[in-house]
Write an enzyme that holds these catalytic residues in place. Structure first.
Site, PDB file in Angstrom:
ATOM      1  N   TYR A  53     -23.019  52.894  12.212  1.00 53.25           N
ATOM      2  CA  TYR A  53     -24.238  53.649  12.473  1.00 53.25           C
ATOM      3  C   TYR A  53     -24.858  53.192  13.785  1.00 53.25           C
ATOM      4  O   TYR A  53     -24.550  52.112  14.302  1.00 53.25           O
ATOM      5  CB  TYR A  53     -25.214  53.421  11.316  1.00 53.25           C
ATOM      6  N   ASN A 125     -32.870  64.766   4.587  1.00 53.84           N
ATOM      7  CA  ASN A 125     -32.229  66.081   4.556  1.00 53.84           C
ATOM      8  C   ASN A 125     -33.160  67.245   4.869  1.00 53.84           C
ATOM      9  O   ASN A 125     -32.832  68.064   5.733  1.00 53.84           O
ATOM     10  CB  ASN A 125     -31.535  66.290   3.206  1.00 53.84           C
ATOM     11  N   SER A 152     -24.528  70.624   0.381  1.00 48.86           N
ATOM     12  CA  SER A 152     -25.044  69.274   0.642  1.00 48.86           C
ATOM     13  C   SER A 152     -26.562  69.292   0.600  1.00 48.86           C
ATOM     14  O   SER A 152     -27.196  70.357   0.545  1.00 48.86           O
ATOM     15  CB  SER A 152     -24.590  68.818   2.028  1.00 48.86           C
ATOM     16  N   ARG A 174     -16.584  74.666  -0.536  1.00 47.02           N
ATOM     17  CA  ARG A 174     -15.155  74.483  -0.784  1.00 47.02           C
ATOM     18  C   ARG A 174     -14.797  74.583  -2.261  1.00 47.02           C
ATOM     19  O   ARG A 174     -13.648  74.392  -2.631  1.00 47.02           O
ATOM     20  CB  ARG A 174     -14.691  73.148  -0.182  1.00 47.02           C
TER      21      ARG A 174
END
Lengths: 323, 323
Positions: A53, A125, A152, A174
């Site tokens: 990171y 998010n 997500s 998916r």
């Protein structure tokens, strides 16, 4: 008090350890004491633990990028929050511990009766989703965007924010079982990746203009979104969950004059926008318009099981207050 | 008159054929008759013949994207050029033929005593180089840029234009013998690709800021340039000579907030800038500041040999007037 230490960069399941740390001292002027309630295990936490990171604290260090807590005590001069308020600490406050002292200035009281687990997931998010939709393209109601990994945390937040702004979303997933769920969550078009996905995506919106694509997978997913975008479109990459390099068909990039940009929440130009976006996201949560499913919660004492679960997939939260 | 026809999309060595076409009719009002002198075989010509280019004429068709010719006759009302002037026809005029009639309006007389072969290569590579340096980033004297394939026609033109503007260039090549040649041509730093190229490139300029990268290779070269660029840098892709997809390290793209854009000379917003840039490039040629080595010339009658040579590498020109 209990906390999680990262002892070395590498496999997080091996290098994260439950430790007993001294209690923090009382908050000084302008500070507050927070009791952490829930904190998710995000991909960024795993990347940080692996040493990949942008941020690499000196070890051993507590880590944990986001979460929700309750104000337990306030120092002199603090007027923006009071004891008992629910707050979301700034990013990278290192929340995988029971209590900590932080500056009060960026905090704001959130709705008291909202789902605490949802509030624990506001800082990364939903803020990312809001900025992805506002920082790169001028979009007006009715405009289409396309995203990969639509199930997500960011993907679901993009759907919620897009709906608020009247934008329309093509969502690529998916797994077939996600289609109905994401449509119920407000996705306008939800398609399963596979052969002819580019043609199916274009046909699903009658070849309408699609000027913005959002990708956190990299690898072939980036190329797929590049092929779906219209002439002059922009692709914003905000992650590389596939672990593969970003790939693009040069013909799409060059003949269609695409622009590729990237988003990283840690870039400082975004920090001033966080408090307002966290409030706005909390309002979406309390209105029932934004909900990210939680796969499991674990206490700090089960950190290794929690990490294993998070690496397997699904949103895993640390239940730190244990209430 | 002799001309080259493309009969089918596919292997150019098989599908390009010498034909005898009727002479063009006399130029009408505002038109000129051009006698083509030299025309290069560019990668774009091969891509067009293979059917991979943005332009797909109905077949059979003459092709040939750029070149230089002499004005043989002018129609009524033409005042900007006269008989005997050297001119560069607009892109995609399809020049692999002895004579053709085109509108006069975009033409301008070029220096009479310049090397005709160099003038034949003005419309694509030098114009591309000038636009790559002016359309994407605001650069000031002393700023560094980096490019792959620095020995290509565009690469050498970038070096020439950068020198004119006081910009400094890091040039990556793949053969050691090009280093001295490109330094003599004005390249500030010339490095051979290989292990540690990223570190060597940064060290060669004392880690100075490098805000623009130019790539016509795609594949790993794009990732290499992305790694060399500074935070906030821009990479402009203008080709895919390696045949590989564009690849980028997501960490470079995301943490360094790079922007990836593309350049295609055929996009119409550039067309109005061509005449002035062709003049400027012709001046660089006559001043000895811009020179692209020519590997060989072939007459139209040897088109298949010329194609084979061009595919093997090196700048190959068709010598159409045979003077």
């Amino acid at each position: 008090m209990l906390a999680i230490h990262l002892n070395a960069y590498g496999d997080p399941a091996e290098n994260l350890e439950l430790v007993n740390l001294p209690e923090p001292s009382a908050p000084g002027p302008g500070e507050v004491l927070i009791g952490v309630e829930f904190s998710p295990i995000n991909p960024a936490d795993l990347l940080l633990a692996m040493g990949y990171y942008a941020l690499r604290p000196t070890l051993p260090s507590v880590i944990g990028n986001e979460g929700v807590g309750i104000v337990l005590a306030v120092g002199d001069g603090v007027t923006n929050v009071k004891i008992g308020d629910r707050v979301v600490p700034p990013l990278s406050s290192f929340l995988w511990r029971e209590r900590l002292v932080i500056p009060a200035k960026s905090l704001a009281a959130l709705p008291q009766h909202a789902d605490l687990k949802q509030l624990a997931m506001l800082a990364v998010n939903p803020v990312t989703a809001a900025l992805l939709l506002s920082e790169f393209r001028t979009l007006k109601p009715g405009d289409w965007i396309v995203q990969s990994a639509a199930n997500s945390g960011v993907g679901r937040s993009v759907i919620a924010y897009a709906q608020e702004r009247g934008l329309k979303t093509v969502n690529i997933v998916r797994r077939e079982e996600l289609v109905a769920e994401l449509k119920a969550a407000g996705g306008d078009v939800v398609l399963v990746d596979g052969p002819d996905i580019v043609e199916r995506a274009k046909a699903s919106i009658d070849n309408a203009e699609i000027a913005l694509a959002l990708d956190c997978l990299s690898g072939p997913a980036t190329a797929m979104l590049g092929a779906i975008l219209s002439h002059g479109g922009m692709l914003v990459s905000y992650g590389a969950m596939s672990g593969a390099p970003i790939a693009l068909n040069p013909g799409d990039l060059i003949y269609k004059a695409l622009t590729i940009r990237s988003f990283f929440l840690g870039h400082e130009q975004y920090a001033a926008k966080f408090p307002a976006l966290i409030q706005q996201s909390a309002n979406l949560v309390t209105a029932g318009k934004l909900h990210v499913p939680v796969a499991a919660t674990y206490p700090l004492t089960a950190i290794k099981d929690a990490i294993v679960h998070a690496k397997r997939g699904g949103k895993v939260l640390l239940d730190i207050s244990g209430d």
